[in-house]
Design a protein around this motif. Structure first.
Motif, PDB file in Angstrom:
ATOM      1  N   ARG A  20       0.842  -1.203   0.000  1.00 49.59           N
ATOM      2  CA  ARG A  20       0.000   0.000   0.000  1.00 49.59           C
ATOM      3  C   ARG A  20       0.876   1.251   0.000  1.00 49.59           C
ATOM      4  N   ILE A  21       1.933   1.244   0.805  1.00 49.80           N
ATOM      5  CA  ILE A  21       2.850   2.386   0.829  1.00 49.80           C
ATOM      6  C   ILE A  21       3.472   2.585  -0.551  1.00 49.80           C
ATOM      7  N   GLY A  22       3.959   1.496  -1.158  1.00 53.36           N
ATOM      8  CA  GLY A  22       4.582   1.606  -2.467  1.00 53.36           C
ATOM      9  C   GLY A  22       3.636   2.148  -3.523  1.00 53.36           C
ATOM     10  N   LEU A  23       2.409   1.644  -3.554  1.00 51.49           N
ATOM     11  CA  LEU A  23       1.414   2.149  -4.503  1.00 51.49           C
ATOM     12  C   LEU A  23       1.135   3.629  -4.273  1.00 51.49           C
ATOM     13  N   PHE A 190      15.262   2.773  19.917  1.00 54.05           N
ATOM     14  CA  PHE A 190      15.910   2.843  18.609  1.00 54.05           C
ATOM     15  C   PHE A 190      15.787   4.278  18.086  1.00 54.05           C
ATOM     16  N   PRO A 191      16.644   5.199  18.528  1.00 56.28           N
ATOM     17  CA  PRO A 191      16.419   6.627  18.255  1.00 56.28           C
ATOM     18  C   PRO A 191      16.440   7.004  16.774  1.00 56.28           C
ATOM     19  N   THR A 192      17.315   6.429  15.983  1.00 53.10           N
ATOM     20  CA  THR A 192      17.343   6.775  14.561  1.00 53.10           C
ATOM     21  C   THR A 192      16.094   6.256  13.872  1.00 53.10           C
ATOM     22  N   ILE A 193      15.718   5.030  14.193  1.00 50.67           N
ATOM     23  CA  ILE A 193      14.492   4.460  13.649  1.00 50.67           C
ATOM     24  C   ILE A 193      13.285   5.310  14.043  1.00 50.67           C
ATOM     25  N   ALA A 194      13.217   5.724  15.294  1.00 48.76           N
ATOM     26  CA  ALA A 194      12.081   6.520  15.776  1.00 48.76           C
ATOM     27  C   ALA A 194      11.991   7.845  15.025  1.00 48.76           C
ATOM     28  N   ARG A 195      13.139   8.455  14.751  1.00 46.47           N
ATOM     29  CA  ARG A 195      13.154   9.731  14.016  1.00 46.47           C
ATOM     30  C   ARG A 195      12.650   9.527  12.591  1.00 46.47           C
ATOM     31  N   ILE A 196      13.112   8.464  11.936  1.00 42.73           N
ATOM     32  CA  ILE A 196      12.694   8.186  10.564  1.00 42.73           C
ATOM     33  C   ILE A 196      11.208   7.839  10.519  1.00 42.73           C
ATOM     34  N   GLU A 197      10.732   7.136  11.526  1.00 43.12           N
ATOM     35  CA  GLU A 197       9.305   6.812  11.569  1.00 43.12           C
ATOM     36  C   GLU A 197       8.454   8.072  11.555  1.00 43.12           C
ATOM     37  N   GLN A 198       8.863   9.076  12.320  1.00 40.18           N
ATOM     38  CA  GLN A 198       8.088  10.316  12.357  1.00 40.18           C
ATOM     39  C   GLN A 198       8.064  10.994  10.994  1.00 40.18           C
ATOM     40  N   ALA A 199       9.197  10.981  10.288  1.00 37.00           N
ATOM     41  CA  ALA A 199       9.244  11.570   8.950  1.00 37.00           C
ATOM     42  C   ALA A 199       8.339  10.810   7.985  1.00 37.00           C
ATOM     43  N   CYS A 200       8.355   9.503   8.093  1.00 33.64           N
ATOM     44  CA  CYS A 200       7.526   8.686   7.209  1.00 33.64           C
ATOM     45  C   CYS A 200       6.038   8.918   7.463  1.00 33.64           C
ATOM     46  N   LEU A 201       5.630   8.876   8.722  1.00 34.99           N
ATOM     47  CA  LEU A 201       4.212   8.977   9.038  1.00 34.99           C
ATOM     48  C   LEU A 201       3.639  10.360   8.733  1.00 34.99           C
ATOM     49  N   ALA A 202       4.537  11.357   8.592  1.00 34.16           N
ATOM     50  CA  ALA A 202       4.088  12.690   8.179  1.00 34.16           C
ATOM     51  C   ALA A 202       3.886  12.777   6.665  1.00 34.16           C
ATOM     52  N   HIS A 203       4.340  11.767   5.935  1.00 29.76           N
ATOM     53  CA  HIS A 203       4.227  11.736   4.479  1.00 29.76           C
ATOM     54  C   HIS A 203       2.852  11.167   4.107  1.00 29.76           C
ATOM     55  N   ALA A 205       1.720   9.430   1.682  1.00 28.05           N
ATOM     56  CA  ALA A 205       1.686   8.058   1.171  1.00 28.05           C
ATOM     57  C   ALA A 205       1.700   7.042   2.299  1.00 28.05           C
ATOM     58  N   PHE A 206       2.433   7.326   3.354  1.00 27.25           N
ATOM     59  CA  PHE A 206       2.476   6.441   4.518  1.00 27.25           C
ATOM     60  C   PHE A 206       1.220   6.608   5.367  1.00 27.25           C
ATOM     61  N   ASP A 207       0.797   7.850   5.531  1.00 27.13           N
ATOM     62  CA  ASP A 207      -0.376   8.122   6.354  1.00 27.13           C
ATOM     63  C   ASP A 207      -1.615   7.425   5.798  1.00 27.13           C
ATOM     64  N   GLU A 208      -1.794   7.478   4.485  1.00 28.13           N
ATOM     65  CA  GLU A 208      -2.972   6.865   3.874  1.00 28.13           C
ATOM     66  C   GLU A 208      -2.928   5.346   3.921  1.00 28.13           C
ATOM     67  N   ALA A 209      -1.734   4.782   4.090  1.00 30.10           N
ATOM     68  CA  ALA A 209      -1.589   3.328   4.121  1.00 30.10           C
ATOM     69  C   ALA A 209      -1.750   2.744   5.515  1.00 30.10           C
ATOM     70  N   ARG A 210      -1.895   3.581   6.557  1.00 36.41           N
ATOM     71  CA  ARG A 210      -1.982   3.088   7.929  1.00 36.41           C
ATOM     72  C   ARG A 210      -3.080   2.027   8.059  1.00 36.41           C
ATOM     73  N   PRO A 211      -2.839   1.005   8.866  1.00 36.81           N
ATOM     74  CA  PRO A 211      -3.852  -0.043   9.030  1.00 36.81           C
ATOM     75  C   PRO A 211      -5.218   0.472   9.464  1.00 36.81           C
ATOM     76  N   GLU A 212      -5.223   1.398  10.414  1.00 37.23           N
ATOM     77  CA  GLU A 212      -6.500   1.876  10.939  1.00 37.23           C
ATOM     78  C   GLU A 212      -7.303   2.682   9.917  1.00 37.23           C
ATOM     79  N   LYS A 213      -6.675   3.068   8.795  1.00 38.53           N
ATOM     80  CA  LYS A 213      -7.379   3.837   7.770  1.00 38.53           C
ATOM     81  C   LYS A 213      -7.901   2.961   6.630  1.00 38.53           C
ATOM     82  N   GLN A 214      -7.715   1.646   6.747  1.00 36.85           N
ATOM     83  CA  GLN A 214      -8.160   0.751   5.687  1.00 36.85           C
ATOM     84  C   GLN A 214      -9.644   0.435   5.843  1.00 36.85           C
TER      85      GLN A 214
END
Length: 223
Positions: A20-23, A190-203, A205-214
């Protein structure tokens, strides 16, 4: 080629979440066809779905008359058929790094906490829930420790796993973090992972793919 896309998905499937993220990153419209992995023993085991994927696994991406299987192969297919925007970096060296990060999740972490593995533990070996959950947490943390080390202070790490645009590494990481939280893993370790997660979830394409939004996600309690 008929460009109609239909994704066979389950709202909480990590592998389907990746696709879903890739699409979404590609900006490709698709029809979502839910496959409930728990109801009535699991739709994935029924003959109708087995004809789409003999493994009985989601995701499956239907592209015209073709049935595409395995999330990593699907993501690379999307990148080859619709190359812009890319899901892989420009150089062979950077593509290798991104693939290694993605496969760390897809090949080494995710299979050990997959639904069918946990169901086998319960059904065949009668492993109690606390022990099953501990198994999951151990292998998630073991893998994320390595993922964090591969990101930390690496010159290619940017706002995302590789540079300033998301790749298949991010598309694999974010669903795994969703899964990690389900089993009580503290992502703050996992501080680097946590930082990247925040950047992704603000995008978007990632936000629309969240499980709770399906559309097949339960409104209140998971199922």
């Amino acid at each position: 080629m008929n460009d109609r896309l239909r994704l066979y998905s389950y709202w909480r499937s990590s592998a389907a979440y990746r696709v879903r993220i890739g699409l979404n990153l590609k900006g490709l419209p698709y029809e979502l066809f839910p496959v409930h992995l728990l109801r009535d023993g699991g739709d994935q085991h029924k003959p109708a779905f087995r004809s789409a994927n003999p493994q009985g696994l989601v995701p499956v991406l239907e592209h015209g008359q073709r049935m595409l299987r395995q999330s990593m192969a699907i993501l690379e297919y999307l990148d080859e058929v619709w190359p812009d925007p890319p899901l892989l970096p420009a150089t062979a060296r950077d593509r290798q790094r991104v693939r290694a990060l993605a496969q760390l999740v897809a090949c080494d972490i995710h299979p050990l906490n997959n639904l069918r593995i946990l169901q086998y533990f319960e059904r065949e070996w009668h492993v109690p829930q606390p022990e099953r959950d501990e198994w999951v947490r151990h292998w998630i943390c073991d893998g994320l420790d390595a993922f964090e080390a591969m990101l930390h202070d690496h010159p290619s790490t940017g706002s995302f796993c590789d540079g300033q645009v998301p790749t298949i590494a991010d598309a694999c990481l974010i669903p795994q973090l969703y899964n990690a939280r389900r089993f009580g893993v503290d992502i703050a370790r996992f501080p680097t992972i946590a930082r990247i997660e925040q950047a992704c979830l603000a995008h978007p394409a990632f936000d629309e793919a969240r499980p709770e939004k399906q559309p097949d996600a339960p409104e209140k309690s998971p199922g």
